[in-house]
Design an enzyme around this catalytic site. Structure first.
Site: not given
Ligand code: HGA
Length: 607
Positions: A2, A27, A74, A98-99, A479, A483, A486, A502, A602
């Site tokens: 975000c 992000r 995100w 963001n959070g 890794e 990759k 992803e 095993h 990211k």
């Molecule tokens: N929780 C919020 C913000 C998401 C976020 O910071 N993602 O990195 C949402 O879901 O919109």
């Protein structure tokens, strides 16, 4: 994850906010949105998916206003829809976040009981309602935010816009990063200095719990106890030019190709070639007294740490514990005072790793960090900052940051060994020499790009792929598998070669390509035996080795990729290249979005 940007400006802001979002799109790209205040009302444009959709919205319906906030998402709570896109707004306020607001359910129920109506499934919207409620009760923006912040549990960086105050924005941070940018008659908020680079280089980093009231000409910062505080204003030095892909089709390809240069750049600050010595930045503790190292990281950085474990134990004979950050924090690890806790993160903001760092600090560990952003939270909270000099990494799948981390960790291993009396001057000179050779060897590895591209179809059709390695090549197998997962969405697993029998060998049939990473050297024959066990069961092997290894064991393989013959110390740096190129070309062959793979983003700033 975000990205946030806010401008209190002299002129219309929507175009500049959009430009800032372009710099932050790595992000998150589930949705994007912008809000401004114009003519006494909050106006919003939001769109699901990549930023191009929002740009189209704005073209069709431009957004006037000299103050605004913007967000690229995100999703953590609620599907990636337009309704869940930020900014979230009421009549009085709009905000971006963001959070994660961990107590959002309880707050939401409370707000609904008080008659508030919700438009989204996000955790974020509760904050908009809580602030709005206080404003509607007659509180000033400052009073409203000050009252609401203590009610929020979890992590947040917030930028808040007020309908009735078209001259101010309020920002706040706890857990997620937020910076203030000082312009010429304008002031900004951003997730990082990169987002603000074209607008200003003058940046103040908010500390945990800080909140800030910005106007066009001022920024008043308060700490978590609401005391006015000053935070130093630094010159970011981040280029204002838009980061571009050069001649490459994708950022990932460009970043893979940059590796010889950025690894050399990184090594330059850790090697004194004239004196044949490795050197670290000054520290106020004695590395020779370190009795145990605890390494904590996530994802690709974790695999760099896993390689380092081999090096620290082999060269310095120091016991090493290693854990992924999300596990480390909650398993109550035993940490003896005086231990060295080492945290590895490209962004320096990875939420789990940062929380683990704080946990280790509270347990009296010496904190060392390997980060690519020297102004990041982790860098600022460390006793020993070991920067990588990879430059901005935009491709979501980490490449150059990884090899630069390995370069720093190799230098740290040598320093630790010297401090422990385990490294003679001759051995140290040899290490310096081998590390100095790494960039050229990586260049040679890159020269096999066309061959790897030509064989990508052998893997592109597979549903499952296995990667095998031994010793420090085992993390490289992990890794390699990561990759591939992803960016190509092919299921892949990395195994220690000796573990195959095993269990995982049951998976082998002629539809499961097995990529074997085996430079010739002390472990080669053992790995080759495991490879032959796979071949005996019809497994199709791609062997990545040097000419000697391929001459010895290449027969019967589906394909081979030849690497230069290198010292085992630098093998992980060199073998990273074919592993990255293979994943890249497979993804291109499959037509996936290499730089912005689905579901990922990211700078993982949420838990
Ligand atoms: N929780 C919020 C913000 C998401 C976020 O910071 N993602 O990195 C949402 O879901 O919109």
């Amino acid at each position: 994850m975000c990205g946030i940007i806010g401008i209190v400006g002299k002129e219309d802001v929507a175009e500049r906010l959009l430009d800032g979002l372009k710099r932050l799109e790595y992000r998150g790209y589930d949705s994007a949105g912008i809000a401004t205040v114009f003519d006494g009302a909050i106006e919003r444009r939001r769109a699901e998916g990549k930023l191009g959709n929002l740009a189209r919205e704005l073209r069709d319906e431009p957004l006037p206003g000299t103050i605004g906030i913007a967000h690229t998402r995100w999703a953590t709570h609620g599907a990636p829809t337009t309704a869940n896109a930020h900014p979230h707004a009421t009549r009085e306020v709009a905000l971006v976040h963001n959070g994660i607001i961990e107590n959002f359910k309880q707050l939401r129920e409370e707000l609904i009981a008080r008659g508030r109506h919700f438009d989204s499934q996000t955790d974020t919207e509760v904050v908009a309602h809580l602030v709005s409620e206080r404003i509607e009760q007659g509180a000033s923006p400052e009073e409203a935010v000050r009252d609401v912040l203590p009610r929020l549990h979890g992590a947040f960086a917030l930028a808040i816009l007020f309908r009735a105050h078209p001259d101010l924005l309020i920002g706040a941070r706890l857990g997620s990063p937020l910076v203030v940018g000082y312009g010429d008659g304008e002031t900004y908020l951003g997730s990082d200095a990169l987002a603000l680079a074209p607008l200003t280089q003058k940046i103040a980093y908010l500390e945990e719990g800080d909140w800030v009231v910005i106007t066009r000409t001022s920024a008043q910062i308060f700490d978590r106890d609401n005391n006015p505080v000053e935070r130093p204003v630094t010159v970011s030095g981040v280029s204002g030019a838009m980061i571009d892909k050069g001649n490459h089709r994708h950022f990932m390809a460009k970043e893979i190709y940059e590796q010889p240069v950025v690894v050399a750049q990184t090594l330059r600050s850790y090697l004194r070639r004239m004196e044949n010595q490795v050197s670290l930045p000054d520290m106020d503790f004695d590395l020779g007294q370190v009795k145990r190292v605890t390494i904590v990281a996530c994802g690709t950085s974790f695999y760099a740490g896993l390689v380092a474990k081999y090096w620290f134990e082999k060269f310095a004979r120091v016991p090493v514990d290693i854990d992924v950050a999300s596990e480390f924090r909650y398993r109550d690890p035993v940490l003896e005072p005086g231990g060295l806790a080492l945290f590895i993160s490209q962004s320096g903001e990875t939420a789990d790793t940062l929380a683990a760092l704080r946990h280790a600090k509270a347990q009296s560990q010496i904190i060392a960090v390997v980060v690519n952003v020297p102004t990041s939270s982790m860098a600022r909270e460390a006793d020993l900052l070991l920067p990588t000099h990879a430059g901005p990494e935009i491709g979501v799948a980490s490449t150059k940051a990884f090899t630069c981390q390995l370069a720093v960790l190799a230098a740290l291993a040598a320093n630790l060994a010297r401090a422990n009396g385990r490294l003679s001057a001759e051995e140290e000179a040899e290490i310096v020499w081998h590390l100095s050779e790494a960039p050229a060897a990586m260049n040679q590895a890159l020269s096999h790009d066309a061959e790897i591209e030509a064989m990508a179809h052998l893997v592109a059709h597979a549903r499952d792929v296995l990667y095998l390695g031994r010793g420090p090549d085992y993390p490289m197998a992990l890794e390699g598998a990561l990759k591939l997962k992803e960016i190509s969405y092919i299921h892949a697993e990395g195994y220690a070669a000796g573990e195959m029998k095993h269990g995982p060998i049951a998976l082998i049939d002629d539809n499961v390509p097995v990529i074997v990473i085996a430079p010739s050297g002390p472990l080669f024959e053992k790995t080759v035996s495991n490879m032959q066990e796979v071949q005996a069961r019809g497994g199709k092997v791609v062997l990545i080795s040097d000419a000697e290894g391929i001459a010895q064991a290449g027969e019967g393989c589906m394909a081979t990729i030849e690497m230069p013959k290198v010292h085992p110390l630098i093998a992980p740096l060199v073998y990273a290249v074919p592993v990255q190129l293979l994943a890249y070309h497979v993804a291109v062959a499959k037509g996936t979005d290499v730089d912005q793979p689905r579901n990922l983003a990211k700078s993982v700033t949420v838990e």
